[in-house]
Design a protein around this motif. Structure first.
Motif, PDB file in Angstrom:
ATOM      1  N   ASP A 104       0.819  -1.213   0.000  1.00  0.00           N
ATOM      2  CA  ASP A 104       0.000   0.000   0.000  1.00  0.00           C
ATOM      3  C   ASP A 104       0.852   1.262   0.000  1.00  0.00           C
ATOM      4  O   ASP A 104       0.454   2.296  -0.554  1.00  0.00           O
ATOM      5  CB  ASP A 104      -0.915   0.020   1.227  1.00  0.00           C
ATOM      6  N   ALA A 105       2.014   1.204   0.629  1.00  0.00           N
ATOM      7  CA  ALA A 105       2.872   2.382   0.734  1.00  0.00           C
ATOM      8  C   ALA A 105       3.404   2.834  -0.620  1.00  0.00           C
ATOM      9  O   ALA A 105       3.867   3.969  -0.755  1.00  0.00           O
ATOM     10  CB  ALA A 105       4.039   2.101   1.687  1.00  0.00           C
ATOM     11  N   PHE A 106       3.338   1.967  -1.630  1.00  0.00           N
ATOM     12  CA  PHE A 106       3.813   2.349  -2.962  1.00  0.00           C
ATOM     13  C   PHE A 106       2.746   3.103  -3.753  1.00  0.00           C
ATOM     14  O   PHE A 106       3.029   3.583  -4.845  1.00  0.00           O
ATOM     15  CB  PHE A 106       4.261   1.104  -3.734  1.00  0.00           C
ATOM     16  N   THR A 107       1.517   3.196  -3.227  1.00  0.00           N
ATOM     17  CA  THR A 107       0.448   3.937  -3.902  1.00  0.00           C
ATOM     18  C   THR A 107       0.469   5.401  -3.468  1.00  0.00           C
ATOM     19  O   THR A 107       1.284   5.806  -2.639  1.00  0.00           O
ATOM     20  CB  THR A 107      -0.925   3.314  -3.603  1.00  0.00           C
ATOM     21  N   SER A 108      -0.460   6.173  -4.017  1.00  0.00           N
ATOM     22  CA  SER A 108      -0.506   7.611  -3.737  1.00  0.00           C
ATOM     23  C   SER A 108      -1.293   7.962  -2.484  1.00  0.00           C
ATOM     24  O   SER A 108      -1.224   9.092  -2.016  1.00  0.00           O
ATOM     25  CB  SER A 108      -1.135   8.349  -4.937  1.00  0.00           C
ATOM     26  N   TYR A 109      -2.070   7.034  -1.976  1.00  0.00           N
ATOM     27  CA  TYR A 109      -3.012   7.344  -0.907  1.00  0.00           C
ATOM     28  C   TYR A 109      -2.311   7.721   0.393  1.00  0.00           C
ATOM     29  O   TYR A 109      -2.734   8.636   1.094  1.00  0.00           O
ATOM     30  CB  TYR A 109      -3.916   6.124  -0.682  1.00  0.00           C
ATOM     31  N   GLY A 110      -1.272   6.995   0.734  1.00  0.00           N
ATOM     32  CA  GLY A 110      -0.595   7.224   2.007  1.00  0.00           C
ATOM     33  C   GLY A 110      -0.911   6.131   3.006  1.00  0.00           C
ATOM     34  O   GLY A 110      -2.075   5.771   3.180  1.00  0.00           O
ATOM     35  N   THR A 111       0.117   5.577   3.626  1.00  0.00           N
ATOM     36  CA  THR A 111      -0.036   4.470   4.568  1.00  0.00           C
ATOM     37  C   THR A 111       0.727   4.795   5.848  1.00  0.00           C
ATOM     38  O   THR A 111       1.907   5.145   5.802  1.00  0.00           O
ATOM     39  CB  THR A 111       0.512   3.157   3.969  1.00  0.00           C
ATOM     40  N   GLN A 112       0.039   4.671   6.983  1.00  0.00           N
ATOM     41  CA  GLN A 112       0.657   5.026   8.269  1.00  0.00           C
ATOM     42  C   GLN A 112       1.409   3.820   8.834  1.00  0.00           C
ATOM     43  O   GLN A 112       0.994   3.204   9.814  1.00  0.00           O
ATOM     44  CB  GLN A 112      -0.426   5.526   9.229  1.00  0.00           C
ATOM     45  N   LEU A 113       2.545   3.533   8.224  1.00  0.00           N
ATOM     46  CA  LEU A 113       3.333   2.360   8.618  1.00  0.00           C
ATOM     47  C   LEU A 113       3.837   2.452  10.054  1.00  0.00           C
ATOM     48  O   LEU A 113       4.064   1.417  10.691  1.00  0.00           O
ATOM     49  CB  LEU A 113       4.532   2.192   7.677  1.00  0.00           C
TER      50      LEU A 113
END
Length: 346
Positions: A104-113
Motif C-alpha cells: 500500500d505504501a507504494f500507492t498515492s493514498y498514504g499508509t501510516q506504517l
C-alpha cells in the motif's frame, strides 16, 4: 491496493514461507491474512473525511501488526495445533500481514506504517489497481494448486515477477521526477510543491501536478514520448474564503500535503483532493460549509459529493496519450476547466 491483489499477495507469501509444508489451506489462510488489515474500512469515524484520513492507520502499522502476529500465532498453536513450529508459523502470519501495508505504501493514498507516529508513507509509484502486478501472483498461485509438488516454488516465482514490476515502477517514477526537475529548473516553479503519480492501471503514463498559489498546473508525460517536454495546463485552485478553517479541512490539507482545490459550488464551499484521480475525475470532493438563509456561511460535518462518471470517449484518448501521442493532452480535460498551456510561465 485492491482486495484481490492483497489476497493474491498474501497467498503467495504464505506459500513461499510454508515451503514444503504448503497446501491449499495454507494459501487460503494467507489470502485471508493478506486482506485482514483492510477491515478498518468497516469502522465509522463519524464523517467521510475522518474515514478517509484514518484509513490505513493503526491496522497498517508495523507497531501493531508485529505484536498482533505474535498473539495470533500463539492462539493458533494453542487452539489448533499445526505442522508448523511456532517460529515458522509466526513468520508466515507476520509476512502476510506486513506485506499488505508495505505494498500500500507504494500507492498515492498514504499508509501510516509507523502509527501512532504522525508519519504517512506514499511512494506513489503504482496505481491502486494494476493488473501487471496482480496477474503474475494470481497465475502462479493458481498454478500451484494444479502442480502441488512445486507450490512454494511457483509462489516464489509469482512474487519475484511482481516484485520486479514494483521495482520497475520506482525506476519509472524516478525517470519522470528527473523530467519534471529538469523542466522546472531555473523557472519561478522550481521550488513549488510537485505531485507525481501513475495514471490508472499502468506505469507508462504519469500525471504531474504543481501547486502555484491559487493556481495549479497539471500535465501528462509518457515514457514513450519523443518530446520530453511536459505541456502543463493552468487550472484554478482557489483558496479558502472564510476567516476560519474547519478542523476537518485542516485534517484533509495535512493528509494531502496541501494538494487541495477550493471551490464554491452553488451555496456550498468545497475542497477536493488533487492527488487521487486525474483531470476532472477527482473522486474525493467534500462540502465543508453551506450558506444559510441569513446569508452567512456555517460549517458542519463534511459531506462527500458523488464522484463524476468516467466518460468512455476519454479512454481511447488516454490510451493514445500513453503511446506517446502528445497532441491530445488538452482533449483529456474539460474545455471549460483547462485553458491552453502558457509556455512562458512553466
Amino acid at each position: 491496493m485492491d482486495s484481490v491483489t492483497q489476497a493474491a499477495l498474501g497467498a503467495a507469501v504464505a506459500g513461499l514461507v510454508a515451503g514444503k509444508k504448503c497446501s491449499p489451506k495454507v494459501l487460503l489462510a494467507g489470502a485471508a491474512l493478506g486482506t485482514l488489515p483492510d477491515l478498518d474500512v468497516l469502522m465509522n469515524y463519524g464523517d467521510p473525511v475522518s474515514d478517509m484520513v484514518k484509513h490505513r492507520g493503526f491496522s497498517h502499522s508495523i507497531f501493531v501488526l508485529l505484536p498482533f502476529s505474535l498473539l495470533l500465532a500463539w492462539c493458533w498453536q494453542k487452539l489448533r495445533p499445526t505442522q508448523f513450529g511456532f517460529t515458522q508459523l509466526w513468520l508466515l502470519i507476520a509476512a502476510c500481514l506486513i506485506t499488505h501495508p508495505l505494498l500500500d505504501a507504494f500507492t498515492s493514498y498514504g499508509t501510516q506504517l509507523l502509527w501512532p507516529l504522525p508519519v504517512s508513507v506514499a511512494v506513489s509509484s503504482i496505481f491502486i489497481i494494476d493488473p501487471l502486478y496482480t496477474v503474475p501472483l494470481l497465475v502462479m498461485v493458481g498454478a500451484s494448486l494444479l502442480w502441488r509438488r512445486n507450490m512454494a516454488r511457483l509462489c516464489g516465482i509469482g512474487l519475484a515477477i511482481s516484485s520486479l514490476y514494483l521495482g520497475w515502477s520506482v525506476i519509472a517514477l524516478n525517470i519522470v521526477e528527473g523530467r519534471v526537475q529538469d523542466q522546472l529548473a531555473n523557472t519561478p516553479m522550481a521550488d513549488k510543491p510537485v505531485f507525481i503519480a501513475p495514471t490508472p492501471i499502468n506505469t507508462v503514463l504519469w500525471r504531474v501536478v504543481v501547486l502555484d498559489g491559487d493556481t495549479y498546473w497539471e500535465g501528462l508525460t509518457s515514457l514513450m514520448d519523443e518530446d520530453k517536454t511536459i505541456d502543463f495546463i493552468a487550472k484554478d485552485r482557489g483558496h479558502w474564503t472564510l476567516d476560519e478553517k474547519p478542523q476537518h479541512l485542516v485534517m484533509l490539507e495535512d493528509f494531502t500535503s496541501q494538494f487541495v482545490k477550493y471551490e464554491q459550488v452553488g451555496e456550498s464551499l468545497t475542497a477536493t483532493d488533487l492527488r487521487l484521480g486525474m483531470v476532472e475525475y477527482l473522486p474525493f470532493k467534500f462540502v465543508f460549509a453551506k450558506l444559510d438563509s441569513d446569508g452567512a456561511w456555517s460549517s458542519a460535518l463534511p459531506v462527500q459529493l458523488e464522484s463524476p462518471n468516467v466518460r468512455p470517449k476519454h479512454l481511447p484518448a488516454l490510451w493514445l496519450r500513453l503511446l506517446g501521442n502528445q497532441d491530445i493532452d488538452a482533449n483529456l480535460c474539460h474545455a471549460k476547466e483547462c485553458p491552453k498551456p502558457v509556455e512562458s510561465d512553466v
